[in-house]
Scaffold this motif. Sequence first.
Motif, PDB file in Angstrom:
ATOM      1  N   UNK A  99       4.555   8.719  -7.785  1.00 16.63           N
ATOM      2  CA  UNK A  99       3.171   8.719  -7.298  1.00 16.63           C
ATOM      3  C   UNK A  99       3.092   9.349  -5.916  1.00 16.63           C
ATOM      4  N   UNK A 100       4.118   9.125  -5.095  1.00 18.80           N
ATOM      5  CA  UNK A 100       4.139   9.740  -3.784  1.00 18.80           C
ATOM      6  C   UNK A 100       4.211  11.253  -3.852  1.00 18.80           C
ATOM      7  N   UNK A 101       5.048  11.750  -4.747  1.00 20.52           N
ATOM      8  CA  UNK A 101       5.178  13.201  -4.897  1.00 20.52           C
ATOM      9  C   UNK A 101       3.873  13.825  -5.380  1.00 20.52           C
ATOM     10  N   UNK A 102       3.209  13.190  -6.346  1.00 18.62           N
ATOM     11  CA  UNK A 102       1.933  13.699  -6.860  1.00 18.62           C
ATOM     12  C   UNK A 102       0.878  13.722  -5.753  1.00 18.62           C
ATOM     13  N   UNK A 120      -2.746  12.433   7.983  1.00 14.09           N
ATOM     14  CA  UNK A 120      -2.863  11.476   6.899  1.00 14.09           C
ATOM     15  C   UNK A 120      -1.734  11.643   5.885  1.00 14.09           C
ATOM     16  N   UNK A 121      -1.281  12.865   5.671  1.00 19.97           N
ATOM     17  CA  UNK A 121      -0.129  13.057   4.791  1.00 19.97           C
ATOM     18  C   UNK A 121       1.097  12.354   5.369  1.00 19.97           C
ATOM     19  N   UNK A 122       1.232  12.382   6.713  1.00 19.68           N
ATOM     20  CA  UNK A 122       2.341  11.673   7.355  1.00 19.68           C
ATOM     21  C   UNK A 122       2.213  10.166   7.133  1.00 19.68           C
ATOM     22  N   UNK A 123       0.980   9.662   7.238  1.00 13.67           N
ATOM     23  CA  UNK A 123       0.735   8.246   6.981  1.00 13.67           C
ATOM     24  C   UNK A 123       1.085   7.903   5.528  1.00 13.67           C
ATOM     25  N   UNK A 124       0.713   8.808   4.623  1.00 16.18           N
ATOM     26  CA  UNK A 124       1.018   8.578   3.213  1.00 16.18           C
ATOM     27  C   UNK A 124       2.517   8.585   2.963  1.00 16.18           C
ATOM     28  N   UNK A 125       3.223   9.489   3.630  1.00 16.14           N
ATOM     29  CA  UNK A 125       4.682   9.475   3.522  1.00 16.14           C
ATOM     30  C   UNK A 125       5.214   8.141   4.036  1.00 16.14           C
ATOM     31  N   UNK A 126       4.611   7.665   5.135  1.00 16.12           N
ATOM     32  CA  UNK A 126       4.992   6.352   5.651  1.00 16.12           C
ATOM     33  C   UNK A 126       4.749   5.255   4.635  1.00 16.12           C
ATOM     34  N   UNK A 159       0.825  -1.213   0.000  1.00 17.54           N
ATOM     35  CA  UNK A 159       0.000   0.000   0.000  1.00 17.54           C
ATOM     36  C   UNK A 159       0.855   1.258   0.000  1.00 17.54           C
ATOM     37  N   UNK A 160       1.384   1.583  -1.133  1.00 20.68           N
ATOM     38  CA  UNK A 160       2.047   2.871  -1.282  1.00 20.68           C
ATOM     39  C   UNK A 160       1.155   3.767  -2.117  1.00 20.68           C
ATOM     40  N   UNK A 161       1.678   4.893  -2.520  1.00 23.42           N
ATOM     41  CA  UNK A 161       0.832   5.836  -3.238  1.00 23.42           C
ATOM     42  C   UNK A 161       0.516   5.396  -4.655  1.00 23.42           C
ATOM     43  N   UNK A 162       1.299   4.455  -5.222  1.00 25.05           N
ATOM     44  CA  UNK A 162       0.864   3.960  -6.525  1.00 25.05           C
ATOM     45  C   UNK A 162      -0.437   3.187  -6.373  1.00 25.05           C
TER      46      UNK A 162
END
Length: 531
Positions: free
Chosen positions: A140-143, A336-342, A56-59
């Motif tokens: 995808x993470x940067x976007x 949630x942005x922190x979680x997404x960075x995680x 489960x990453x940003x892709x």
Amino acid sequence: MHAITLISFLFFTGLVAFITWRVTRNDDHRSTGGYFLASRSLTFPLIAGSLLMTNLSTEQMVGLNGAAFTDGLSVMAWEIVAVIALVMLALFFLPRFLRSGIATVPQLLKIRFDDTTQLICNIIFLMAYAVILLPIILYSGAVGLQGMLDLPGLTGIQSDTALLWGTVWIVGIIGSVYALFGGLRTVAVSDTLNGVGLLVGGFVIVYFGLQAVSDGGGVMAGWDALKQANPDKLNSIGGSDQQVPFATLFTGVLLINVFYWTTNQQIIQRTFAAKNLAEGQKGVLLTGLFKLLGPLYLVLPGIIAFNLYADDGIRADEAYGHLVFNVLPPYLTGFFAAVMVGAILSSFNSALNSTTTLFSLGLYKDVINKDATEEQVVRVGKIFGWVMAAAAMTIAPMLAGQESLFGYLQKMNAMYFIPILAVVLVGLLTKRVPSSAAKISLIGGCAIIGLVYFVPPFTGLLDVIHDFHFVSLVFVLLVAFMLILGKISPRATAWVHEDSGKVDLTPWRYAVPSGAVLVVLVIAIYAAFAG
């Protein structure tokens, strides 16, 4: 608003880093077993948490919700069919992997075939991770972060290109530190902590999103409004004009999932580090249970975003970040942005850790310097990891402009997924197929798929047959070729799969019934939303 968002972001990111350091600060990071396999100490919660977060990453979060923005619920296939693959991993593949005592998938091919087969597989993995996987995770993470945190407003940088490059490099450097200084157990612990945050945050977004759909009328009112406004978006059966037509569930989609969850080094390395087979099976099947919930936070938000923003002219892959920024309160946006960075770090550092493992144990130790000490192997692996990270951070911004990030990822992955899966499966199920069959299939399979994907006039074939049907056809041809060669020119002696004695192979007593329940639930979910 920006100050509250930034403070909550930094707090949660710092908390995960601190707890991970406290838990793993005394771990063995000097030996290959400690660094690459966490000293074979992982129990089922860490295995499940790490499997889930590596995936489960940003892709996934950005890409799959972007696909749902376009095609609706049918793209849940990537989550739900994954459960079938995880059951196969728990019951068939994992017992055989642990019997071999391997640290990498190519090592299995060395045991079954020969050194050259291992070398070819290692090179394929390393090239794919450098050019496809690692850059897509960072891009995808940067976007996603640009949309969630409103980075242009937060930083004052208005150039999209400069912001993209800066975000990619910052996230890439942080992820590299986790992966290259901490080893596999550090990755697993940080993954598990971020996994808890991701699940909580994912459901919170659905809650606020449905509230927004109903104008504050409640979650159930929002769900009813969603069904009334866009009933076609809530159909689990994909049409022929969509990214995942229903028929492809039984061909390419199934095969890509089976490879991803059973033979992809990035994913299954943490199962190789299981304390014993029973812990590994419990961790894998628990991951399957969590994947059944995937459509709620990986697909439904994309459908909600379509309902809210379809007329705003946003691109599909921008939909998720746009939803998060607009429906969450500022303090939760930062969390949630922190979680997404995680999540980004989790997938990036897992892929990078697997890349260093493949290079260190498969190329450096076996080919370049067979007399290297364990400390030398670990040190060289870290240096190679930094080189790969720099390459990925350079390539990632060049991916800008893809129409569907998730669709692009799955298409590119199929190019090497299919040949490797065919060779591993035939290797485990047969005794006489020779190494020549494996080598030809690995090189030939990648070449055939690459030709049809990128070289005219071969690309015209995809106008006649769907991508996923095509790759499944290649899989069948590769398996048939290897079986035929095994009959015409079999190896001199039958291969015997010996027990390495490195892992307790006593299975979990509830593995088979648990797997059966998960399969029934997959069928039930599809039936419930079939339109």
